[in-house]
Design a protein around this motif. Sequence first.
Motif, PDB file in Angstrom:
ATOM      1  N   ALA A  62       0.832  -1.211   0.000  1.00  0.00           N
ATOM      2  CA  ALA A  62       0.000   0.000   0.000  1.00  0.00           C
ATOM      3  C   ALA A  62       0.859   1.251   0.000  1.00  0.00           C
ATOM      4  O   ALA A  62       0.570   2.229  -0.705  1.00  0.00           O
ATOM      5  N   THR A  63       1.925   1.227   0.792  1.00  0.00           N
ATOM      6  CA  THR A  63       2.825   2.383   0.829  1.00  0.00           C
ATOM      7  C   THR A  63       3.528   2.561  -0.503  1.00  0.00           C
ATOM      8  O   THR A  63       3.661   3.686  -1.017  1.00  0.00           O
ATOM      9  N   LYS A  64       3.999   1.455  -1.083  1.00  0.00           N
ATOM     10  CA  LYS A  64       4.666   1.560  -2.385  1.00  0.00           C
ATOM     11  C   LYS A  64       3.735   2.162  -3.426  1.00  0.00           C
ATOM     12  O   LYS A  64       4.149   2.985  -4.262  1.00  0.00           O
ATOM     13  N   SER A  65       2.472   1.792  -3.384  1.00  0.00           N
ATOM     14  CA  SER A  65       1.508   2.298  -4.359  1.00  0.00           C
ATOM     15  C   SER A  65       1.293   3.799  -4.206  1.00  0.00           C
ATOM     16  O   SER A  65       1.364   4.550  -5.179  1.00  0.00           O
ATOM     17  N   ILE A  66       1.060   4.254  -2.967  1.00  0.00           N
ATOM     18  CA  ILE A  66       0.781   5.670  -2.769  1.00  0.00           C
ATOM     19  C   ILE A  66       2.023   6.515  -3.014  1.00  0.00           C
ATOM     20  O   ILE A  66       1.954   7.611  -3.587  1.00  0.00           O
ATOM     21  N   VAL A  67       3.193   5.996  -2.631  1.00  0.00           N
ATOM     22  CA  VAL A  67       4.436   6.738  -2.883  1.00  0.00           C
ATOM     23  C   VAL A  67       4.708   6.828  -4.372  1.00  0.00           C
ATOM     24  O   VAL A  67       5.143   7.873  -4.886  1.00  0.00           O
ATOM     25  N   ARG A  68       4.430   5.749  -5.101  1.00  0.00           N
ATOM     26  CA  ARG A  68       4.629   5.767  -6.551  1.00  0.00           C
ATOM     27  C   ARG A  68       3.719   6.796  -7.217  1.00  0.00           C
ATOM     28  O   ARG A  68       4.158   7.580  -8.068  1.00  0.00           O
ATOM     29  N   ARG A  69       2.457   6.820  -6.814  1.00  0.00           N
ATOM     30  CA  ARG A  69       1.497   7.760  -7.428  1.00  0.00           C
ATOM     31  C   ARG A  69       1.854   9.210  -7.132  1.00  0.00           C
ATOM     32  O   ARG A  69       1.866  10.057  -8.034  1.00  0.00           O
ATOM     33  N   ILE A  70       2.156   9.484  -5.874  1.00  0.00           N
ATOM     34  CA  ILE A  70       2.433  10.875  -5.526  1.00  0.00           C
ATOM     35  C   ILE A  70       3.787  11.318  -6.061  1.00  0.00           C
ATOM     36  O   ILE A  70       3.985  12.494  -6.418  1.00  0.00           O
ATOM     37  N   SER A  71       4.723  10.376  -6.178  1.00  0.00           N
ATOM     38  CA  SER A  71       6.036  10.718  -6.722  1.00  0.00           C
ATOM     39  C   SER A  71       5.947  11.117  -8.196  1.00  0.00           C
ATOM     40  O   SER A  71       6.671  12.004  -8.649  1.00  0.00           O
ATOM     41  N   MET A  72       5.071  10.443  -8.940  1.00  0.00           N
ATOM     42  CA  MET A  72       4.897  10.794 -10.353  1.00  0.00           C
ATOM     43  C   MET A  72       4.402  12.232 -10.497  1.00  0.00           C
ATOM     44  O   MET A  72       4.846  12.978 -11.378  1.00  0.00           O
ATOM     45  N   LEU A  73       3.502  12.639  -9.608  1.00  0.00           N
ATOM     46  CA  LEU A  73       3.014  14.017  -9.642  1.00  0.00           C
ATOM     47  C   LEU A  73       4.096  14.992  -9.203  1.00  0.00           C
ATOM     48  O   LEU A  73       4.269  16.062  -9.799  1.00  0.00           O
ATOM     49  N   PHE A  74       4.827  14.633  -8.151  1.00  0.00           N
ATOM     50  CA  PHE A  74       5.915  15.496  -7.698  1.00  0.00           C
ATOM     51  C   PHE A  74       6.961  15.681  -8.798  1.00  0.00           C
ATOM     52  O   PHE A  74       7.604  16.731  -8.885  1.00  0.00           O
ATOM     53  N   ALA A  75       7.147  14.648  -9.622  1.00  0.00           N
ATOM     54  CA  ALA A  75       8.118  14.754 -10.714  1.00  0.00           C
ATOM     55  C   ALA A  75       7.705  15.833 -11.720  1.00  0.00           C
ATOM     56  O   ALA A  75       8.554  16.552 -12.255  1.00  0.00           O
ATOM     57  N   VAL A  76       6.403  15.948 -11.985  1.00  0.00           N
ATOM     58  CA  VAL A  76       5.919  16.991 -12.894  1.00  0.00           C
ATOM     59  C   VAL A  76       6.214  18.369 -12.310  1.00  0.00           C
ATOM     60  O   VAL A  76       6.731  19.267 -12.992  1.00  0.00           O
ATOM     61  N   ASP A  77       5.904  18.535 -11.022  1.00  0.00           N
ATOM     62  CA  ASP A  77       6.170  19.806 -10.347  1.00  0.00           C
ATOM     63  C   ASP A  77       7.661  20.127 -10.362  1.00  0.00           C
ATOM     64  O   ASP A  77       8.079  21.258 -10.640  1.00  0.00           O
ATOM     65  N   SER A  78       8.482  19.135 -10.075  1.00  0.00           N
ATOM     66  CA  SER A  78       9.916  19.363  -9.989  1.00  0.00           C
ATOM     67  C   SER A  78      10.557  19.602 -11.346  1.00  0.00           C
ATOM     68  O   SER A  78      11.524  20.351 -11.454  1.00  0.00           O
ATOM     69  N   ALA A  79      10.032  18.950 -12.373  1.00  0.00           N
ATOM     70  CA  ALA A  79      10.544  19.235 -13.716  1.00  0.00           C
ATOM     71  C   ALA A  79      10.302  20.706 -14.046  1.00  0.00           C
ATOM     72  O   ALA A  79      11.171  21.383 -14.604  1.00  0.00           O
ATOM     73  N   GLY A  80       9.116  21.206 -13.668  1.00  0.00           N
ATOM     74  CA  GLY A  80       8.868  22.634 -13.842  1.00  0.00           C
ATOM     75  C   GLY A  80       9.834  23.462 -13.029  1.00  0.00           C
ATOM     76  O   GLY A  80      10.369  24.479 -13.501  1.00  0.00           O
ATOM     77  N   GLY A  81      10.122  23.027 -11.788  1.00  0.00           N
ATOM     78  CA  GLY A  81      11.070  23.740 -10.953  1.00  0.00           C
ATOM     79  C   GLY A  81      12.491  23.662 -11.455  1.00  0.00           C
ATOM     80  O   GLY A  81      13.293  24.564 -11.202  1.00  0.00           O
TER      81      GLY A  81
END
Length: 411
Positions: free
Chosen positions: A216-235
Motif C-alpha cells: 500500500a505504501t509503495k503504491s501511494i508513494v509511486r502515485r504521488i512521486s509521479m506528480l511530484f516529478a511533474v512539479d519538480s521538472a517545472g522547478g
Amino acid sequence: MRLSRNLAALYAAAFLRSASIGLLGVVLAVYLSRTGFSATAIGLVLAAGLAGSAAANALTGRYGEALGRRRALIGAAILSSAGGIGLSFVHTAYGLIPLAFFSMLNGMGTDRSAAFAVEQAVIPGLVADRDRTWTLSWYNMLLDTSGALGALSGALPIAIRSWTGMGLIPAYRWVFLLYTALNLASAALYLLLDAQVEASAAPQLQPGLKNSITPATKSIVRRISMLFAVDSAGGGFLADALLAYWFFERFGVNEKGLGLLFFVVRIFNALSHLGAAWLARRIGLVRTMVFTHLPSSLFLLAVPLAPNFASAAVLLLMREALVEMDVPTRQSYVAAVVQPHERVYASSVTNLTRTGAWAIAASASGALMQHVAFSAPLVLGGTMKVVYDVLLYRSFRHVKPPEEQSSATAT
C-alpha cells in the motif's frame, strides 16, 4: 511543544546547510558565466549536481535505515563540503561536472539533498501527530531564513574585492571555502544526535529495507512521486542560479542586486511556512498545497512579460510569497500517509523523483535559453506547475492524513 536536543541539533544543522545552498544558488551560475561557461555548460553543471543528489536520495531510500539515519546525515554533509573546495580550484567543465555530481552541488537555491530527505523522516517521529505540520513549518521557515542570509551573502565576491583589492574570481574562492565550512559545521552538529532519531523496529521486519515496505505504501508513494516529478521538472527550469542568471542577462543586475533580491525572496518563503501550517489546520493539507501553489505559478508566468527589473522583481516576490506554502504541508502529508518506519523510504523516493526531474529539466534549461528563447524556461516551468496542481487535487483530495480523518469523524 518542547524543543528537544535532537530537534535543536537538526534545526541548527539544517540552518547552516541551507545557508550554504542559498549562497550557491545566487553565485554559481554567475561565477561560471564570468569564467567563460556557456549557458548550455552552466545547465549541465547544475544538472550534474542534481543528478548527484538524486543518486544520494536513491541510496538513502534503499540503505538509509540499515546504515543509520545519523550516519547518513553526517556522510551527506561531508560529501557536500567537498564541493566548495572543488569550485575553488577546478575551472573546466570536464572537471566540474563530475565534481558537481559527487559533491551534490546544488544551484537550485532550495535544499533537496539526501540530508533534507532524512530530516523529513526524522522530525515527524520526534513530535505528536497534531504538532507534525507546525514542526515541519518551523523547520522550513528556518531553512528559508538561512537561505535568505545565504542569498544575501551572494554579494560577498564584490565585497571581498572591494575590501582586499583582489580580483573578482580569486574573491570567489573565499566564498566557496565558506560554503565548505558551513557544511562541515553541519556534520559536527549531527554528532549530537542520539538513538531517538533512528526508526523504531518495523512489524515483522525482515533483513533488508525493501521487505519492510508494504504494498500500500509503495503504491501511494509511486502515485504521488509521479506528480511530484511533474512539479519538480517545472522547478528544474527555475533554479535560483538560472533565475539569477536570467536577471543578470535580461536587466544587467549584478551580484549585489541579486543577493538583495534573493534575500527578500527567502524571507517571503520563510514567513509563508507558518501561514501554511495555520491554513492546513482549517482547510486540510491537500487543499493548502494546491490553493496556494496554483496562483504562485500564474504569477511566475507573468514574470517574462515584465518590461523592467522592478516589475519583474515584484511579480517574482508575489510568486515566492505563496510558492513554498506547499512544502511543509507536502512533507507532513507524505509522513502521515505511511508508517513511521517507512518514512525514510517515502521521503527519499519522493525527493529522488523530484531531484531527478529537476536534473533533467536543468540540463535542458540552459540550452532552451541559448537556442529557443531566453525566457523559455520560465514559461515552460510555470505551465508544468499549473498542470501539477490540477492533477494533485484530482488524485489526492480524498486521501486524508490521520488528524483530518479524526476531525471529520468528530464532526
